[in-house]
Design a protein around this motif. Sequence first.
Motif, PDB file in Angstrom:
ATOM      1  N   GLY A  32     -37.237  40.322  28.832  1.00  0.00           N
ATOM      2  CA  GLY A  32     -38.036  40.032  30.032  1.00  0.00           C
ATOM      3  C   GLY A  32     -39.470  39.782  29.604  1.00  0.00           C
ATOM      4  N   GLY A  53     -44.422  39.212  34.219  1.00  0.00           N
ATOM      5  CA  GLY A  53     -45.738  39.787  34.505  1.00  0.00           C
ATOM      6  C   GLY A  53     -46.038  40.997  33.640  1.00  0.00           C
ATOM      7  N   ILE A  54     -45.059  41.844  33.404  1.00  0.00           N
ATOM      8  CA  ILE A  54     -45.237  42.975  32.479  1.00  0.00           C
ATOM      9  C   ILE A  54     -45.024  42.477  31.055  1.00  0.00           C
ATOM     10  CG2 ILE A  54     -44.299  45.205  31.708  1.00  0.00           C
ATOM     11  CD1 ILE A  54     -43.317  45.599  34.636  1.00  0.00           C
ATOM     12  N   TYR A  94     -37.594  38.103  24.209  1.00  0.00           N
ATOM     13  CA  TYR A  94     -36.422  37.489  24.844  1.00  0.00           C
ATOM     14  C   TYR A  94     -36.647  37.365  26.345  1.00  0.00           C
ATOM     15  CZ  TYR A  94     -31.775  36.957  26.849  1.00  0.00           C
ATOM     16  OH  TYR A  94     -30.708  36.496  27.570  1.00  0.00           O
ATOM     17  N   VAL A 137     -35.078  34.683  29.936  1.00  0.00           N
ATOM     18  CA  VAL A 137     -34.245  33.535  30.324  1.00  0.00           C
ATOM     19  C   VAL A 137     -35.112  32.305  30.611  1.00  0.00           C
ATOM     20  CG1 VAL A 137     -32.248  34.864  31.112  1.00  0.00           C
ATOM     21  CG2 VAL A 137     -34.147  34.460  32.704  1.00  0.00           C
ATOM     22  N   GLY A 193     -36.295  41.692  35.267  1.00  0.00           N
ATOM     23  CA  GLY A 193     -35.833  41.923  36.634  1.00  0.00           C
ATOM     24  C   GLY A 193     -36.889  41.576  37.649  1.00  0.00           C
ATOM     25  N   VAL A 194     -36.485  41.554  38.919  1.00  0.00           N
ATOM     26  CA  VAL A 194     -37.444  41.151  39.955  1.00  0.00           C
ATOM     27  C   VAL A 194     -38.320  42.334  40.380  1.00  0.00           C
ATOM     28  CG1 VAL A 194     -36.109  39.220  40.868  1.00  0.00           C
ATOM     29  CG2 VAL A 194     -35.681  41.505  41.768  1.00  0.00           C
ATOM     30  N   PRO A 195     -39.578  42.026  40.758  1.00  0.00           N
ATOM     31  CA  PRO A 195     -40.476  43.071  41.268  1.00  0.00           C
ATOM     32  C   PRO A 195     -40.478  43.114  42.801  1.00  0.00           C
ATOM     33  CG  PRO A 195     -41.766  41.116  40.670  1.00  0.00           C
ATOM     34  CD  PRO A 195     -40.301  40.746  40.510  1.00  0.00           C
ATOM     35  N   LEU A 225     -34.437  46.369  45.193  1.00  0.00           N
ATOM     36  CA  LEU A 225     -34.284  45.501  44.012  1.00  0.00           C
ATOM     37  C   LEU A 225     -32.927  45.707  43.341  1.00  0.00           C
ATOM     38  CD1 LEU A 225     -37.814  46.268  42.454  1.00  0.00           C
ATOM     39  CD2 LEU A 225     -37.212  44.343  43.941  1.00  0.00           C
ATOM     40  N   LEU A 257     -27.842  43.172  29.921  1.00  0.00           N
ATOM     41  CA  LEU A 257     -28.701  43.401  28.748  1.00  0.00           C
ATOM     42  C   LEU A 257     -28.206  44.615  27.952  1.00  0.00           C
ATOM     43  CD1 LEU A 257     -32.194  42.631  30.350  1.00  0.00           C
ATOM     44  CD2 LEU A 257     -30.828  41.160  28.849  1.00  0.00           C
ATOM     45  N   ILE A 289     -37.576  49.921  31.883  1.00  0.00           N
ATOM     46  CA  ILE A 289     -38.673  49.814  32.861  1.00  0.00           C
ATOM     47  C   ILE A 289     -38.172  49.254  34.193  1.00  0.00           C
ATOM     48  CG2 ILE A 289     -40.849  48.588  33.332  1.00  0.00           C
ATOM     49  CD1 ILE A 289     -41.381  48.649  30.286  1.00  0.00           C
ATOM     50  N   VAL A 316     -38.646  54.703  31.758  1.00  0.00           N
ATOM     51  CA  VAL A 316     -40.103  54.784  31.554  1.00  0.00           C
ATOM     52  C   VAL A 316     -40.799  55.182  32.863  1.00  0.00           C
ATOM     53  CG1 VAL A 316     -42.163  53.529  30.810  1.00  0.00           C
ATOM     54  CG2 VAL A 316     -39.949  53.062  29.715  1.00  0.00           C
ATOM     55  N   LEU A 324     -46.076  55.276  33.773  1.00  0.00           N
ATOM     56  CA  LEU A 324     -47.119  54.785  34.687  1.00  0.00           C
ATOM     57  C   LEU A 324     -47.489  55.861  35.709  1.00  0.00           C
ATOM     58  CD1 LEU A 324     -48.981  52.550  35.649  1.00  0.00           C
ATOM     59  CD2 LEU A 324     -47.054  51.513  36.858  1.00  0.00           C
ATOM     60  N   SER A 339     -45.786  43.291  41.565  1.00  0.00           N
ATOM     61  CA  SER A 339     -46.174  44.702  41.525  1.00  0.00           C
ATOM     62  C   SER A 339     -47.012  44.942  40.271  1.00  0.00           C
ATOM     63  CB  SER A 339     -44.925  45.589  41.577  1.00  0.00           C
ATOM     64  OG  SER A 339     -44.022  45.275  40.555  1.00  0.00           O
ATOM     65  N   ALA A 340     -47.209  46.206  39.932  1.00  0.00           N
ATOM     66  CA  ALA A 340     -48.076  46.540  38.790  1.00  0.00           C
ATOM     67  C   ALA A 340     -47.556  45.879  37.511  1.00  0.00           C
ATOM     68  CB  ALA A 340     -48.123  48.050  38.619  1.00  0.00           C
ATOM     69  N   THR A 341     -48.412  45.163  36.826  1.00  0.00           N
ATOM     70  CA  THR A 341     -48.014  44.512  35.575  1.00  0.00           C
ATOM     71  C   THR A 341     -48.929  44.951  34.428  1.00  0.00           C
ATOM     72  OG1 THR A 341     -49.378  42.605  36.187  1.00  0.00           O
ATOM     73  CG2 THR A 341     -47.020  42.449  36.651  1.00  0.00           C
TER      74      THR A 341
END
Length: 359
Positions: free
Chosen positions: A54, A58-59, A79, A81, A124-126, A136, A147, A163, A192, A195, A269-271
């Motif tokens: 991923g 954003g992260i 890695y 997509v 994955g989607v935020p 989600l 994965l 994450i 994780v 945060l 969201s938070a990245t």
Amino acid sequence: MEFIASSINQRIVRISAHLNPPPNSQMEGSCGLLRRGNCRAKGGSPGFKVAILGAAGGIGQPLAMLMKMNPLVSVLHLYDVVNTPGVTADISHMDTGAVVRGFLGKEQLEDALTGMDLVIIPAGVPRKPGMSRDDLFNINAGIVKTLCEGISKSCPNAIVNLISNPVNSTVPIAAEVFKKAGTYDPKRLLGVTMLDVVRANTFVAEVLGLDPREVNVPVVGGHAGVTILPLLSQVKPPCSFTVEETEYLTSRIQNGGTEVVEAKAGAGSATLSMAYAAVKFADACLRGLRGDAGVVECAFVSSQVTELPFVATKVRLGRNGVEEIYPLGPLNEFERAGLEKAKKELGGSIEKGISFARK
Ligand SMILES: NC(=O)c1ccc[n+]([C@@H]2O[C@H](COP(=O)([O-])OP(=O)(O)OC[C@H]3O[C@@H](n4cnc5c(N)ncnc54)[C@H](O)[C@@H]3O)[C@@H](O)[C@H]2O)c1
Ligand SMILES: O=C(O)C[C@H](O)C(=O)O
């Protein structure tokens, strides 16, 4: 004359190969040039091999940048997509030790994972405003499952830092996938929740008027709403809070993610703070793998500390991943009530993940 011409030709070939990698070939940073015999020195430094799944997100992008700066990393596999060629080319120009390679699409997952010591998954989607992390589940559960099947096949001994949300369900999914493949080692699978600790340290330091780097707040339970339970009675350095401060801090820490989702107003969201937290946590895992003593962080892991099969607590990280799980410690009345609420929600989320993976 001939030598110069062929040298120029070689360079042109080299540049165009770098910009237009043949389909299905893995994209490489400095090491692609090494393989073609154009560099004298070996790239990279001694250290660990880390994959980010991923990595174009954003992260993923700031996380990749920060991991490229980590001196414990010798090889960094990126890695996704989509978009890994650009991210890999960009990050590979940083003059730090780690060699960077990019991998695009499912057919390159195996190459991305082979030989890895640590796999970090922010794929994955935020959330968008109004959504819960559990909203989600339908998309991210399948992504995490695929994965993790790849991990079982290509690097079954790697430490996994998960994450992707909802963490309270994705970690149980990963565990079930690994069990099915016969590769499950609970010491090596960590959700994780760093945060939450990073936020707690920041908000508590604000209230106390301290430098956040001097503050350590254990955050236990899980990673969603009331399951996020800061133990303000165990803050270091020792301190006390009024009832109002306790309520304000607990609520702000539990809703930190939503605060960012609302401020971003639909753009995710938070990245950035998450990438910072992910690197802080990954670095702790790598120091543990190296054999450093006394590496203790909070993480969502398989545990017997409560009656639930998974919970976030302080853990000691070592050569095998989670070497020791600490008990919750003495809780005050407010925290005991918070734990009961947390366990109720957490149990359902864990069960949801397990049932999905067993289907
Ligand atoms: N644990 C935490 O504390 C925490 C904090 C922040 C965000 N998150 C979660 O992290 C996830 C990612 O957030 P983001 O902001 O980076 O999202 P994003 O949409 O910006 O990036 C996600 C990336 O995942 C990639 N992706 C999608 N399917 C994939 C697959 N099958 N294989 C590999 N990559 C795939 C996408 O292409 C994209 O690049 C979300 O689920 C979010 O809720 C968790
Ligand atoms: O809040 C989110 O959806 C992302 C993440 O879990 C966070 O805590 O910031």
